[in-house]
Design an enzyme around this catalytic site. Structure first.
Site, PDB file in Angstrom:
ATOM      1  N   ASP A 134       0.688  -0.950  -0.324  1.00  0.00           N
ATOM      2  CA  ASP A 134       0.218  -0.029  -0.468  1.00  0.00           C
ATOM      3  C   ASP A 134       0.812   1.416  -0.084  1.00  0.00           C
ATOM      4  OD1 ASP A 134       0.624  -0.880   2.695  1.00  0.00           O
ATOM      5  OD2 ASP A 134      -0.383   0.859   3.702  1.00  0.00           O
ATOM      6  N   GLU A 166       0.156  -1.312   5.721  1.00  0.00           N
ATOM      7  CA  GLU A 166       0.853  -0.468   6.583  1.00  0.00           C
ATOM      8  C   GLU A 166       0.872   1.049   6.806  1.00  0.00           C
ATOM      9  OE1 GLU A 166       4.601   0.842   7.508  1.00  0.00           O
ATOM     10  OE2 GLU A 166       3.866   1.182   5.989  1.00  0.00           O
TER      11      GLU A 166
END
Length: 484
Positions: free
Chosen positions: A111, A176
């Site tokens: 991400d 994350e």
């Protein structure tokens, strides 16, 4: 670090040649991955779909390598507005389970932070663009490039039909940047299953301290985030009607915040420095050996003057000493213009970066006692409440562990130099999570240069770092096997 005529050295030479020959393919794959707008910060369905697409791409890539892949359902996330969004799956993959070989587990995330062209990007953030050997694109260095570099290293051995020197496991997430939602629960659940055979964990999610000299990271600071609320009433006051007859919450808060740290950066909370790890001669030498051009660092930071004059003092105060930063005030008037308001309730926000061996609950008590003492001296009729909103422990590794030794040798082989042994002044909770839960050696092996600009506009990874980084991981596999 292998004798030039040994079979291992010849194998490594072949692997390096393969990586060089296929570098354009590796860059093309990075381009395909960067094109996926896998933003986990903005809670909108379209971006969640992109995240799912990103995780599926990665799972596919790993399956093509011959890995067994499990995409573990992340469940769903409840947002403050009542909306529910699905959490992308976490990938658990493994390649090889030879009991005679060490098992290395690689952690990465796919991400990214939000990025828009109009925020000051010189190119489209989701189109990987090469300019002068720099590959610009959101996620290029944080963390799609390093994840792919590890995959590139594995794929070189596979393509040449060479036996992998180590067993490899992957744990790859897609949340994350949004606080690794669902990760801790999974790691705890899989402790005695997926992680039971893991010997070492490698994280490649930070940067060197230099543009050209590689680094190994062996520690990060923790963080205790505090709020201090001062309240007279919920409504604001008019300063013409009430100014001069009240204890104003803002004046109380400014006094409280002003009592926390002095102009030289020294924290004024009694007892805060009592439990710091002692500075050893060996640690001192590590700081001396680090390649840091202070003038360049100051200029690139656009800072007129730092609080300290030497490289060693600056690095120690970034890494091995605590710091206190004041972040903002909620409830204060901060728009343009002149508004004669007395805020009725204000909340100050500050945090302390923690280092070994500070105890978080002791720090919390020290902060509360200090602020209560300062507040009591003001004889204010307002109410004050101090809360610790977030607490994350510092992390420190043993640099004498096998994998640090293997990584040093691999860096010497690929880059021809010893690495800078560095810490990170920020907090990377995942390192602590792995070390605490699965009780195995954790190492941070960064690939990106200091000027990669992760989270910023024009994020990039240099082609050189990406390709040489792929070689570094391949050399690391062989060094790990040799040491084991």
């Amino acid at each position: 670090m292998f004798s030039p005529s040994s079979p291992t050295a010849r194998l490594l030479e072949k692997v390096f040649q393969y990586i060089d020959l296929h570098q354009d393919e590796f860059v093309q794959t990075l381009k395909e991955w960067v094109a996926v707008e896998s933003d986990s910060i903005q809670p909108v369905p379209r971006l969640r779909q992109e995240l799912f697409r990103m995780m599926a791409l990665a799972a596919d890539k790993l399956r093509h390598l011959g890995a067994s892949v499990d995409s573990v359902d992340g469940g769903s996330q409840q947002l403050p507005n009542g909306q529910t969004l699905p959490i992308p799956p976490i990938i658990l993959a493994e390649l090889g389970n030879d009991p005679k070989k060490p098992t290395v587990c690689f952690y990465g995330h796919l991400d990214v932070q939000p990025a828009r062209r109009e925020d000051g990007w010189l190119t489209d953030p989701y189109t990987l663009t090469e300019v002068d050997g720099k590959l610009y694109g959101r996620g290029a260095t944080d963390n799609k490039g390093p994840v792919l570099a590890w995959i590139n290293a594995v794929s070189a051995f596979r393509a040449m039909e060479e036996d992998l020197p180590v067993n490899i496991k992957f744990i790859i997430e897609g949340m994350e940047e949004a606080g690794s939602v669902a990760l801790e629960e999974l790691v705890r659940r899989e402790k005695d299953r997926f992680f039971s055979s893991v010997d070492y964990v490698v994280i490649s999610d930070n940067l060197w301290i230099s543009r050209r000299k590689p680094a190994l990271t062996y520690g990060t600071r923790g963080n205790s985030y505090f709020t201090v609320e001062v309240k007279c009433r919920d409504q604001d006051f008019h300063s013409g009607t009430f100014g001069g007859i009240l204890n104003e919450p803002m004046a109380d808060l400014i006094a409280l915040l002003g009592s926390l740290v002095d102009s030289s950066g020294h924290i004024l909370i009694p007892g805060i420095y009592d439990h710091l790890a002692p500075l050893t001669e060996e640690e001192k030498k590590m700081y001396e050996a680090i390649d840091l051009d202070l003038e360049e660092y100051r200029n690139s930071s656009q800072v007129k003057k730092f609080l300290f004059d030497t490289k060693e003092e600056i690095l120690m105060h970034l890494w091995r000493y605590p710091s206190l930063s004041i972040h903002g005030i909620e409830g204060a008037f901060e728009e343009p213009g002149a508004k004669t308001v007395i805020p009725g309730r204000v909340i100050g926000k500050f945090s302390i970066r923690l280092v070994p061996h500070m105890n978080m609950s002791v720090v919390e008590t020290q902060v509360k006692q200090h602020l209560e003492y300062i507040f009591s001296k003001r004889n204010s009729s307002n109410q004050m409440v101090v809360s610790m909103a977030l607490g994350l422990h510092p992390w420190i590794a043993n640099v004498k562990d096998n994998q640090y030794l293997a990584a040093k040798r691999a860096i010497k082989t690929v880059f021809g130099t010893e690495p800078d042994m560095i810490r990170d002044g920020s907090t990377i909770p995942i390192a602590n999570l792995f070390q605490d839960v699965i009780q195995k050696s954790v190492m941070m092996l960064p690939l990106g240069a200091v000027d990669d600009g992760e989270h910023a506009q024009n994020e990039k990874i240099n082609r050189w770092n990406y390709i040489e980084g792929s070689k570094l991981f391949a050399a690391f596999f062989l060094e790990m096997a040799k040491l084991h």
